[in-house]
Design an enzyme around this catalytic site. Sequence first.
Site, PDB file in Angstrom:
ATOM      1  N   GLU A  51       0.819  -1.213   0.000  1.00 27.51           N
ATOM      2  CA  GLU A  51       0.000   0.000   0.000  1.00 27.51           C
ATOM      3  C   GLU A  51       0.850   1.260   0.000  1.00 27.51           C
ATOM      4  O   GLU A  51       0.519   2.245  -0.650  1.00 27.51           O
ATOM      5  CB  GLU A  51      -0.950   0.007   1.198  1.00 27.51           C
ATOM      6  CG  GLU A  51      -2.104  -0.978   1.090  1.00 27.51           C
ATOM      7  CD  GLU A  51      -2.983  -0.708  -0.113  1.00 27.51           C
ATOM      8  OE1 GLU A  51      -3.156   0.458  -0.491  1.00 27.51           O
ATOM      9  OE2 GLU A  51      -3.489  -1.683  -0.684  1.00 27.51           O
ATOM     10  N   CYS A  97     -18.299   0.730 -19.711  1.00 27.32           N
ATOM     11  CA  CYS A  97     -19.470   0.623 -18.849  1.00 27.32           C
ATOM     12  C   CYS A  97     -20.245  -0.669 -19.082  1.00 27.32           C
ATOM     13  O   CYS A  97     -20.936  -1.155 -18.188  1.00 27.32           O
ATOM     14  CB  CYS A  97     -20.370   1.835 -19.050  1.00 27.32           C
ATOM     15  SG  CYS A  97     -19.543   3.395 -18.690  1.00 27.32           S
ATOM     16  N   CYS A 141     -19.291  -3.079 -16.561  1.00 27.08           N
ATOM     17  CA  CYS A 141     -19.256  -2.614 -15.171  1.00 27.08           C
ATOM     18  C   CYS A 141     -20.359  -3.242 -14.331  1.00 27.08           C
ATOM     19  O   CYS A 141     -21.526  -3.252 -14.725  1.00 27.08           O
ATOM     20  CB  CYS A 141     -19.388  -1.088 -15.137  1.00 27.08           C
ATOM     21  SG  CYS A 141     -19.352  -0.438 -13.452  1.00 27.08           S
ATOM     22  N   CYS A 196     -25.398   3.519 -11.935  1.00 27.68           N
ATOM     23  CA  CYS A 196     -24.435   4.610 -12.120  1.00 27.68           C
ATOM     24  C   CYS A 196     -25.093   5.796 -12.826  1.00 27.68           C
ATOM     25  O   CYS A 196     -25.692   5.654 -13.881  1.00 27.68           O
ATOM     26  CB  CYS A 196     -23.243   4.116 -12.933  1.00 27.68           C
ATOM     27  SG  CYS A 196     -22.011   5.402 -13.236  1.00 27.68           S
TER      28      CYS A 196
END
Length: 336
Positions: free
Chosen positions: A39, A199, A202, A208
């Site tokens: 991270e 999309c 997605c 969305c």
Amino acid sequence: MEAATNIFSSSIYSWYEKHGRKDLPWRKNITPYSVWISEIMLQQTQVKTVIPFYERFMKKFPDLNAISDASEEEILALWTGLGFYRRAKNIFAAKEIVKKNFDNNFPSTFDELVSLPGIGKSTAGAILSIAYKKSFPILDANVKRVISRHDKVDVSEKKSDNKLWQLSDLYTPNKKIFEYTQGIMDVGATVCSIKKPTCIECPVSKTCKTAFEEIKVIRKSKKEKPQREIFFKLAHSNNKFLLFKKNSKSFWESLWVPYEDEGIKNDKIFKKPLKRNQQKFNHALSHLDLMITIEIFEYKKPFKISTNREHQWICRDEIKNYGLPKPIKHIIDNHV
DNA sequence: GACTCGTGGAA
DNA sequence: TTTCCAAGAGT
């Protein structure tokens, strides 16, 4: 509202189980330590760039025990070329605190994690959700993009981060937290990409608010990046290089560079060399454009100099044990 | 809240 | 080619 957020998160973690990037090196042999290192490396740094650095780091310091006695120099050395070197210094400082205050056990609560240098709210959330399977939100660039598009949040507004944190918190589920956290980052990195989101693939396109919309490129006000000239003198002899540890609070702090001419007085610490030549090149930092001039001097043998700047003649084979900025490393490897 | 802090991938 | 910006945090 409850149901809607459930649909969002379950869509994400279901998607992850089918389409997630499970082959990334930090998704194998997961420990709090390995999540922490990955991270930190991944802060503002692309996955592809991080992979070789992560593998090298974990080979040398595979766990908390292995790194507990490491010097800051050893950690900086593994950071050479990765950038944002403060992160390496923070890893050193954090593992010292873990050793001293936590009996060398990696912390597992939010407050303890964010108390460590280099770990902020999002990195703490990533460690808690990925390593400890605790329900905590993250807000990295991926999540920010997915959620801001999904809920049509204008990220150019000053306080949009507050709203995005609220939404991230709202969507973060109690179950499958590991798969959800990895999943929303993967959706952001692969499906909900910056310029051409797909999309159709997605998992949350149904809800969305901007799905299948054209992505408009917003031109930011272009302000000139300041330019700065810096002048180095690199002395070398018999495969040894005279390098100085930067102690300024500016960029490349604690890294090793050639002698830096301050330009105030004409330093005469270098005697007459056998040979000399010069390299000039530009090097872009995030906030500065550097114009670097390096004079390269070759000597018959190493010599002592009188200065209170920390310095050392370092053998070519030993350079790998020191933290160097990318362009300096490049010059030594390829042009001397 | 705006700066600082590196480097390189991607188009 | 230039430009944007990436698994952000510290000050």
